[in-house]
Write a protein that holds these residues in place. Structure first.
Motif, PDB file in Angstrom:
ATOM      1  N   TRP A  59     -22.966   9.435  14.987  1.00 32.18           N
ATOM      2  CA  TRP A  59     -23.380   8.041  14.022  1.00 32.18           C
ATOM      3  C   TRP A  59     -22.287   7.244  13.736  1.00 32.18           C
ATOM      4  CZ3 TRP A  59     -21.000   8.422   8.923  1.00 32.18           C
ATOM      5  CH2 TRP A  59     -21.495   7.499   8.294  1.00 32.18           C
ATOM      6  N   TYR A  60     -21.122   7.698  13.670  1.00 26.80           N
ATOM      7  CA  TYR A  60     -20.009   7.221  13.296  1.00 26.80           C
ATOM      8  C   TYR A  60     -19.647   5.951  14.245  1.00 26.80           C
ATOM      9  CZ  TYR A  60     -15.523   6.021  10.678  1.00 26.80           C
ATOM     10  OH  TYR A  60     -14.531   5.300  10.048  1.00 26.80           O
ATOM     11  N   GLY A 108      -3.722   3.550   7.378  1.00 27.40           N
ATOM     12  CA  GLY A 108      -4.904   3.967   6.385  1.00 27.40           C
ATOM     13  C   GLY A 108      -5.665   5.132   6.519  1.00 27.40           C
ATOM     14  N   LEU A 133      -6.612   0.758  10.069  1.00 29.14           N
ATOM     15  CA  LEU A 133      -6.950   2.115  10.394  1.00 29.14           C
ATOM     16  C   LEU A 133      -5.996   3.175  10.875  1.00 29.14           C
ATOM     17  CD1 LEU A 133     -10.255   1.382  12.671  1.00 29.14           C
ATOM     18  CD2 LEU A 133     -10.030   1.958  10.491  1.00 29.14           C
ATOM     19  N   LEU A 156     -14.223  -2.067  -1.921  1.00 25.27           N
ATOM     20  CA  LEU A 156     -14.369  -1.978  -0.379  1.00 25.27           C
ATOM     21  C   LEU A 156     -15.663  -2.179   0.036  1.00 25.27           C
ATOM     22  CD1 LEU A 156     -12.311  -0.887   2.178  1.00 25.27           C
ATOM     23  CD2 LEU A 156     -13.974   0.978   1.918  1.00 25.27           C
ATOM     24  N   TYR A 214     -19.202  15.655   1.744  1.00 22.58           N
ATOM     25  CA  TYR A 214     -19.065  14.429   2.649  1.00 22.58           C
ATOM     26  C   TYR A 214     -18.196  14.355   3.944  1.00 22.58           C
ATOM     27  CZ  TYR A 214     -17.877   9.145   2.178  1.00 22.58           C
ATOM     28  OH  TYR A 214     -18.003   7.926   2.650  1.00 22.58           O
ATOM     29  N   LEU A 257      -6.047   7.662   3.347  1.00 23.11           N
ATOM     30  CA  LEU A 257      -7.055   8.531   3.116  1.00 23.11           C
ATOM     31  C   LEU A 257      -6.669   9.733   2.705  1.00 23.11           C
ATOM     32  CD1 LEU A 257     -10.049   9.181   5.528  1.00 23.11           C
ATOM     33  CD2 LEU A 257      -8.928  10.968   4.321  1.00 23.11           C
ATOM     34  N   ARG A 270     -17.674  -5.368   2.083  1.00 21.59           N
ATOM     35  CA  ARG A 270     -17.900  -5.009   3.066  1.00 21.59           C
ATOM     36  C   ARG A 270     -19.416  -5.438   3.228  1.00 21.59           C
ATOM     37  NH1 ARG A 270     -17.093   0.190   6.948  1.00 21.59           N
ATOM     38  NH2 ARG A 270     -14.690   0.086   6.684  1.00 21.59           N
ATOM     39  N   ALA A 310       0.858  -1.241  -0.025  1.00 26.30           N
ATOM     40  CA  ALA A 310       0.119   0.148  -0.148  1.00 26.30           C
ATOM     41  C   ALA A 310       0.718   1.108  -0.111  1.00 26.30           C
ATOM     42  CB  ALA A 310      -1.039   0.029   1.201  1.00 26.30           C
ATOM     43  N   TYR A 335      -2.758  -1.471  11.688  1.00 23.91           N
ATOM     44  CA  TYR A 335      -2.288  -0.800  10.427  1.00 23.91           C
ATOM     45  C   TYR A 335      -3.362  -0.222   9.761  1.00 23.91           C
ATOM     46  CZ  TYR A 335       0.122  -0.458   6.134  1.00 23.91           C
ATOM     47  OH  TYR A 335       0.548   0.071   4.950  1.00 23.91           O
ATOM     48  N   ILE A 347      -9.190  13.191   8.112  1.00 23.16           N
ATOM     49  CA  ILE A 347     -10.305  13.842   7.470  1.00 23.16           C
ATOM     50  C   ILE A 347     -10.574  15.209   7.515  1.00 23.16           C
ATOM     51  CG2 ILE A 347     -12.812  13.483   7.464  1.00 23.16           C
ATOM     52  CD1 ILE A 347     -12.793  10.735   8.483  1.00 23.16           C
TER      53      ILE A 347
HETATM   54  C1  LIG Z   1      -5.015  -0.030   2.105  1.00 29.15           C
HETATM   55  C2  LIG Z   1      -5.596   0.533   3.547  1.00 29.15           C
HETATM   56  C3  LIG Z   1      -4.964   0.070   4.641  1.00 29.15           C
HETATM   57  C4  LIG Z   1      -6.768   1.038   3.532  1.00 29.15           C
HETATM   58  C5  LIG Z   1      -7.288   1.864   5.007  1.00 29.15           C
HETATM   59  C6  LIG Z   1      -8.785   2.283   4.414  1.00 29.15           C
HETATM   60  C7  LIG Z   1      -9.333   2.992   5.389  1.00 29.15           C
HETATM   61  C8  LIG Z   1      -8.375   4.459   5.510  1.00 29.15           C
HETATM   62  C9  LIG Z   1     -10.881   3.434   5.137  1.00 29.15           C
HETATM   63  C10 LIG Z   1     -11.444   2.140   5.410  1.00 29.15           C
HETATM   64  C11 LIG Z   1     -12.886   2.741   5.804  1.00 29.15           C
HETATM   65  C12 LIG Z   1     -12.799   4.225   5.447  1.00 29.15           C
HETATM   66  C13 LIG Z   1     -13.887   5.164   6.034  1.00 29.15           C
HETATM   67  C14 LIG Z   1     -15.269   4.389   6.552  1.00 29.15           C
HETATM   68  C15 LIG Z   1     -16.145   5.325   6.847  1.00 29.15           C
HETATM   69  C16 LIG Z   1     -16.131   6.586   6.525  1.00 29.15           C
HETATM   70  C17 LIG Z   1     -17.490   7.510   6.985  1.00 29.15           C
HETATM   71  C18 LIG Z   1     -17.684   8.671   5.963  1.00 29.15           C
HETATM   72  O1  LIG Z   1     -18.741   9.292   6.293  1.00 29.15           O
HETATM   73  C19 LIG Z   1     -16.367   9.241   5.956  1.00 29.15           C
HETATM   74  C20 LIG Z   1     -15.095   8.567   5.487  1.00 29.15           C
HETATM   75  C21 LIG Z   1     -14.869   7.464   6.366  1.00 29.15           C
HETATM   76  C22 LIG Z   1     -14.487   7.676   7.936  1.00 29.15           C
HETATM   77  C23 LIG Z   1     -13.862   6.389   5.734  1.00 29.15           C
HETATM   78  C24 LIG Z   1     -12.539   7.049   6.145  1.00 29.15           C
HETATM   79  C25 LIG Z   1     -11.357   5.918   5.560  1.00 29.15           C
HETATM   80  C26 LIG Z   1     -11.509   4.665   6.070  1.00 29.15           C
HETATM   81  C27 LIG Z   1     -11.456   4.268   7.487  1.00 29.15           C
END
Ligand SMILES: CC(C)=CCC[C@@H](C)[C@H]1CC[C@H]2C3=CC=C4C[C@@H](O)CC[C@]4(C)[C@H]3CC[C@]12C
Ligand SMILES: NC(=O)C1=CN([C@@H]2O[C@H](COP(=O)(O)OP(=O)(O)OC[C@H]3O[C@@H](n4cnc5c(N)ncnc54)[C@H](OP(=O)(O)O)[C@@H]3O)[C@@H](O)[C@H]2O)C=CC1
Length: 496
Positions: free
Chosen positions: A311-312, A330, A327, A460, A301, A335, A464, A82, A325, A266
């Motif tokens: 909600w999250y 990532g 989260l 993804l 968004y 992100l 999911r 990655a 790793y 974010i």
């Molecule tokens: C390759 C690798 C290790 C990827 C990691 C992916 C993560 C960074 C993302 C996986 C799920 C993502 C999210 C889920 C839900 C969300 C709600 C939305 O309203 C905003 C974005 C987010 C928080 C998003 C953020 C990135 C992830 C955690």
């Protein structure tokens, strides 16, 4: 053993005398992969299991504790590839006009340009210091800004997590963005500063992402916060990737997962977009409508996320995934670098959309967002009001399911099956996908690179659908099948 309670059917597949502790139950599930190391960690005293009358078997829902060779190899692959992908995309954007094909061919043919590009990002201490300052600033806002109390979900071990006023994301986002814009207006900061220092910041974010992932891994082993929510498999690689601790904390309240997942990356998303808009202006002398629309859709968004932060707390990332790793790195690297590819691309290679096309993209994107938000809202309001609410003008139709936590606690949960949730089991993903494709459509069809976000989201979210349903099937047992029979479509009614 099966007993029925109103709408609810609880099915126990193993009786109490077969396995009198949860750990015996785990070992029986997979004796080969249940290593000594995993036994030591997973062997937490959960006294209620042994108390007479406790529900058996303890249902092992939550993160997987069984690792396969494929899962280990996959984890090693993601952890090592990655970051390479992030750098590869940056090289394609900066050196090969956004063409992934030319970048790949250049490396394959051992072209000097590709190697010069690869070694061009240098570690700059000032970039790293700036990144650490950014991180600490966000941590400060997270810690000290007032905000409403968050309501955590029951963890598999049975903890009701307290989230004291950390749902202050909207104020943190607003303060950061207003501060950035004000400093730019006052000429203290160059608005294109993030774009101009991109490679140095990316390197710094990577360092921080790896440091935090290792910290999470070692903290889980040596000073975990909630022992009974630890999940270990026999694979170090899988544990490092997926995370071991569920809610690692400083003290009892400062939550690493919530902070890392929801803040530095974010909040930066909209700042990165603004900085690339400024860079486009400085290098090309104008701002294209495409980059503005991409930024508006991103901003909708991001703002939505912070406005609905509470909600999250009840989504898969916070209520199911552990902190490793995936989260940590990532959220800090993947992100901000991969989710902003559209504005990074348009800043370098501007394109103007005809106004009808621009309006159509914006309209479809906003429609996708409205679906996304209203689906998520319906689920949330049903849970908050215990089903006593109207969905599309009618009383909400719900299934009431039982589940047990590892401490033997018996709980109830409501599954909505009217409104959006009566049409498909993951209509929220559908809205999200429509929005993702609209964001990428602002970049035209010349290159696939800026479409990466939509492609990634498709993979993804399809995965999911499967992952979430596996979790629910374990959590709710055979009751889940009742819901699937009632709402047969996963994503798009009539198609899938
Ligand atoms: C390759 C690798 C290790 C990827 C990691 C992916 C993560 C960074 C993302 C996986 C799920 C993502 C999210 C889920 C839900 C969300 C709600 C939305 O309203 C905003 C974005 C987010 C928080 C998003 C953020 C990135 C992830 C955690
Ligand atoms: N931009 C990005 O990178 C990404 C964005 N997302 C978005 O984030 C949001 C959250 O995603 P995610 O957590 O995956 O999914 P959900 O918000 O749909 O949460 C899934 C959980 O909701 C509960 N649930 C399932 N069905 C029902 C029902 N009928 N009624 C009530 N509750 C139900 C279950 O948990 P339980 O019963 O245990 O409470 C299930 O595990 C989504 O809108 C998604 O589009 C997701 C991934 C990536």
């Amino acid at each position: 053993m099966q007993h029925t309670r109103g709408l609810t059917t609880v099915v126990s597949t193993v009786s109490s005398n077969e396995f009198d502790t949860e750990d015996a139950f785990i070992r029986n599930l997979n004796p080969i992969h249940y290593s000594k190391r995993a036994q030591q960690i997973n062997n937490n005293p959960r006294p209620t299991l042994k108390q007479p009358g406790a529900i058996t078997p303890p249902v092992i829902w939550g993160r997987n504790i069984h690792s396969t060779l494929v899962a280990s190899l996959f984890s090693i692959g993601v952890v090592s590839l990655a970051p390479c992908l992030v750098v590869f995309f940056w090289i394609a954007l900066d050196w090969f006009e956004g063409s992934l094909l030319h970048t790949g061919l250049s490396f394959l043919s051992n072209d000097k340009l590709a190697w010069v590009a690869l070694y061009s990002p240098q570690f700059h201490l000032p970039d790293f210091v700036a990144y650490v300052a950014w991180f600490l600033f966000q941590a400060g806002l997270y810690t000290y800004l007032p905000g409403p109390l968050g309501t955590g979900q029951l963890t598999p071990a049975g903890y009701q997590l307290q989230v004291p006023s950390y749902t202050n994301g909207f104020s943190a986002w607003l303060i950061t963005n207003v501060l950035f814009v004000s400093l730019c207006i006052l000429d203290v900061l160059d608005p294109a500063i993030i774009a101009k220092h991109w490679s140095g910041l990316l390197l710094s974010a990577n360092i921080m992402g790896f440091l935090l992932s290792f910290f999470a891994y070692f903290k889980a082993h040596f000073f975990p916060t909630h022992r009974s929510d630890l999940k270990l498999s026999s694979s170090h690689a899988y544990d490092f990737y997926m995370g071991i601790e569920f809610n690692p904390r400083f003290g009892s309240t400062w939550d690493f997962k919530l902070f890392t997942n929801g803040r530095p990356g974010i909040v930066a998303w909209t700042l990165i977009d603004l900085s690339f808009i400024a860079w486009q202006y400085q290098t090309h002398g104008y701002v294209s409508n495409s980059i503005v629309i991409a930024t508006i859709l991103h901003a909708i968004y991001v703002i939505d996320f912070f406005v609905n932060e509470d909600w999250y707390l009840r989504t898969l990332d916070i209520a199911h995934d552990h902190f490793g790793y995936y989260l940590a790195w990532g959220s800090l690297v993947w992100l901000p670098s991969m989710y902003t590819l559209q504005t990074q691309y348009l800043a370098r290679y501007p394109m103007d959309l005809s106004w009808p096309v621009a309006a159509a993209i914006l309209g479809v994107g906003v429609a996708g967002y409205i679906i996304f938000r209203s689906v998520n809202w319906q689920k949330d309001v049903v849970r908050r009001t215990n089903g006593e609410c109207l969905i599309w003008g009618k009383k909400a139709e719900v299934l009431v399911f039982d589940y047990v936590t590892q401490d033997g606690g018996k709980h109830k949960s409501l599954l909505l099956c009217s409104g959006w949730w009566g049409l498909s089991r993951h209509a929220n993903y559908l809205g999200d996908l429509i929005l993702s494709y609209s964001m990428c459509a602002t970049c035209g069809l010349k290159h696939i690179l800026p479409w990466f976000y939509a492609i990634f989201m498709t993979i993804l979210l399809l995965h999911r659908c499967h992952r979430d349903e596996q979790r629910c099937a374990v959590k709710y047992g055979q009751q889940w099948e009742k819901y699937v029979a009632r709402v047969p479509w996963k994503l798009l009614p009539g198609v899938y």
